[in-house]
Write a protein that holds these residues in place. Structure first.
Motif, short mmCIF file in Angstrom:
data_model
loop_
_atom_site.label_atom_id
_atom_site.label_comp_id
_atom_site.label_asym_id
_atom_site.label_seq_id
_atom_site.Cartn_x
_atom_site.Cartn_y
_atom_site.Cartn_z
N ALA A 1 0.83 -1.21 0.00
CA ALA A 1 0.00 0.00 0.00
C ALA A 1 0.86 1.26 0.00
CB ALA A 1 -0.93 -0.01 1.21
N GLU A 2 1.93 1.28 0.78
CA GLU A 2 2.81 2.45 0.82
C GLU A 2 3.50 2.66 -0.53
OE1 GLU A 2 2.82 4.73 3.19
OE2 GLU A 2 1.27 3.45 4.05
N HIS A 3 3.91 1.56 -1.14
CA HIS A 3 4.55 1.66 -2.46
C HIS A 3 3.55 2.22 -3.48
CE1 HIS A 3 7.36 0.70 -5.66
NE2 HIS A 3 6.32 0.29 -6.36
N ALA A 4 2.31 1.73 -3.44
CA ALA A 4 1.29 2.20 -4.38
C ALA A 4 1.00 3.68 -4.16
CB ALA A 4 0.02 1.38 -4.23
N ALA A 5 0.95 4.11 -2.90
CA ALA A 5 0.70 5.53 -2.60
C ALA A 5 1.85 6.38 -3.14
CB ALA A 5 0.55 5.73 -1.10
N GLY A 6 3.07 5.88 -3.03
CA GLY A 6 4.23 6.60 -3.56
C GLY A 6 4.23 6.68 -5.07
N GLN A 7 3.56 5.73 -5.73
CA GLN A 7 3.48 5.72 -7.20
C GLN A 7 2.33 6.57 -7.71
OE1 GLN A 7 5.53 4.12 -9.46
NE2 GLN A 7 6.85 3.67 -7.73
N GLY A 8 1.56 7.17 -6.79
CA GLY A 8 0.44 8.02 -7.21
C GLY A 8 -0.83 7.25 -7.51
N ALA A 9 -1.02 6.11 -6.85
CA ALA A 9 -2.22 5.31 -7.07
C ALA A 9 -3.45 6.05 -6.56
CB ALA A 9 -2.09 3.98 -6.35
N PRO A 10 -4.61 5.81 -7.15
CA PRO A 10 -5.84 6.42 -6.63
C PRO A 10 -6.08 6.00 -5.18
CG PRO A 10 -6.23 5.37 -8.76
CD PRO A 10 -4.86 5.00 -8.34
N ASP A 11 -6.72 6.88 -4.43
CA ASP A 11 -6.96 6.63 -3.00
C ASP A 11 -7.74 5.35 -2.77
OD1 ASP A 11 -5.57 8.90 -2.31
OD2 ASP A 11 -7.38 10.16 -2.20
#
Length: 134
Positions: A91-101
């Motif tokens: 989840a942290e990696h996805a948030a860092g990649q700009g994933a939708p909330d």
């Protein structure tokens, strides 16, 4: 010294060039008799050649087109994750990649365990998985 020939003499080089000129210009074999033409390679090994239906394309068995798109979205945002990884790491990696909330929230709500690969993550999210690889 004039042009140097490789293995053959200049006369044999000219003869070989003349013999292959038709293939080079035509882009196909130059046999006059059809029986000398090589057989084309068939790539429909898993298909019934007597059926009129075209080979199946699109989604793999066990998945819908929406599942394929959703899995592709997750693949884009979690590319680069070093597996095995926990749900919070993914989840942290996805948030860092700009994933939708909503995607990040879905990843944060995964059960707390080690995930081995993308298929493991998407399977836990309820996104369909391929039954076999093509």
């Amino acid at each position: 010294m004039a042009e140097m020939s490789g293995k053959h003499g200049p006369r044999l080089d000219d003869q070989l060039e003349h013999e292959t000129e038709g293939m080079v210009r035509g882009g196909r074999p130059t046999h006059v008799e059809e029986f000398k033409e090589p057989e084309p390679v068939s790539d429909d090994s898993g298909r019934d050649p007597t059926s009129d239906s075209p080979p199946a394309e699109g989604t793999p068995p066990g998945m819908t087109p929406a599942d394929v798109e959703r899995r592709a979205e997750f693949a884009r945002v979690i590319v680069g994750v070093r597996y095995p990884a926990s749900a919070s790491e993914i989840a942290e990696h996805a948030a860092g990649q700009g994933a939708p909330d909503e995607d990040v929230d879905a990843l944060r709500n995964l059960p707390d365990r080690q995930y081995e690969n993308l298929a493991d993550v998407t399977g836990e999210l309820g996104i369909g998985q391929e039954n076999r690889r093509f």
